[in-house]
Scaffold this active site. Structure first.
Site, short mmCIF file in Angstrom:
data_model
loop_
_atom_site.label_atom_id
_atom_site.label_comp_id
_atom_site.label_asym_id
_atom_site.label_seq_id
_atom_site.Cartn_x
_atom_site.Cartn_y
_atom_site.Cartn_z
N LYS A 13 0.80 -1.22 0.00
CA LYS A 13 0.00 0.00 0.00
C LYS A 13 0.84 1.28 0.00
O LYS A 13 0.35 2.34 -0.38
CB LYS A 13 -0.93 0.01 1.21
CG LYS A 13 -2.06 -1.00 1.15
CD LYS A 13 -3.13 -0.60 0.15
CE LYS A 13 -4.37 -1.47 0.28
NZ LYS A 13 -5.44 -1.07 -0.65
N SER A 49 0.95 -9.68 -0.61
CA SER A 49 0.59 -8.26 -0.49
C SER A 49 0.99 -7.63 0.83
O SER A 49 1.22 -6.42 0.89
CB SER A 49 -0.91 -8.10 -0.70
OG SER A 49 -1.63 -8.97 0.16
#
Length: 277
Positions: A13, A261
């Site tokens: 992110k 992720s």
């Protein structure tokens, strides 16, 4: 495995947050920034806000793990926990009552997706002959960002989203040919999973992805255990879904890349999950 879990904030992110904030005017940034996040985008925004010397406010669901919200607070961010429905409304309205700040959407923003898309450039640089990529699907910003680049530069590559059985709206929507809502059940897979797909993100996914692979909670937990035992890597539930889907064989064979992720999970919860047979 593409280990975004080794980023400074423990997840991919940071890419989207850094890109969108770099392209936002100083005047807008000085108002402070606001995002809705279960924890990883929250950390990306808080990390970048601290470097820029501005305030960051995070609207988080009340199910968000303490590991993620505590990390935001250590970076100087303010966390407001709300019920899931109220949290989801923040995504839709792109604002929160009483907070005058520049809203940064966690996934439905072209600049956020472009930041995420840099992962695809690195994949092609390191493994130009890859066959398949499996990407965790939360809101779609990671999957669609990566897929947009791969479709342009390596159209032969197969691209799959990975979802969890307790909240898999993309698979249901693709099967129906239109956005559908599903029942949402909270679980240790907190970085992905929702009750619906945003209509414009569905259109991106329908054009860019080869499908969505849904895994069980047990498969995700087993993937977490496997990576800890064999690779000495701690991953969170969302990342484990991509690994589990890739290992299942449903993504095909050859050189299959799982996008890991993030690795932000409460340690007590992690040890419980990997201890299960």
């Amino acid at each position: 495995m593409k280990l975004e879990s080794l980023q400074p904030i423990g997840s991919f992110k940071i890419r989207g947050a850094a890109n969108v904030m770099a392209l936002t005017s100083r005047e807008q940034l000085d108002r402070g920034v606001l995002t809705a996040s279960a924890g990883n985008m929250a950390q990306g925004v808080a990390f970048c806000a601290r470097r820029l010397g501005i305030k960051a406010t995070i609207i988080a669901p009340d199910t968000a793990p303490l590991t993620k919200t505590a990390a935001v607070e250590r970076m100087g961010g303010r966390v407001i926990k709300v019920p899931f429905a109220e949290w989801w409304q923040t995504f839709e309205k792109r604002s929160y009552p009483g907070i005058d700040a520049t809203f940064i959407h966690a996934f439905d923003d072209p600049h956020v997706m472009a930041g995420n898309a840099t992962i695809a450039l690195e994949l092609l640089e390191d493994l130009p002959d890859l066959d398949t990529v499996v990407i965790p699907w939360g809101g779609g910003g990671l999957s669609c960002g990566i897929a947009a680049v791969l479709r342009a530069l390596a159209p032969r590559v197969r691209i799959y989203a990975a979802e969890i059985e307790t909240a898999a709206p993309l698979a249901a929507s693709l099967a129906a040919g239109e956005p559908r809502s599903v029942e949402y059940r909270p679980s240790f897979v907190d970085g992905i999973g929702s009750k619906m797909v945003f209509p414009n993100m569905f259109e991106h996914a329908r054009k860019l992805l080869d499908g969505s692979l849904v895994v069980t909670l047990h498969e995700a937990a087993q993937a977490m255990k496997l990576l800890a035992e064999r690779n000495r890597i701690i991953v969170e539930g969302a990342a484990a879904c991509a690994v589990a889907a890739a290992r299942s064989g449903r993504a095909g064979f050859g050189k299959v890349v799982a996008i890991v992720s993030g690795g932000n999970i409460d340690l007590d919860r992690f040890t419980q999950l990997v201890a299960e047979p």
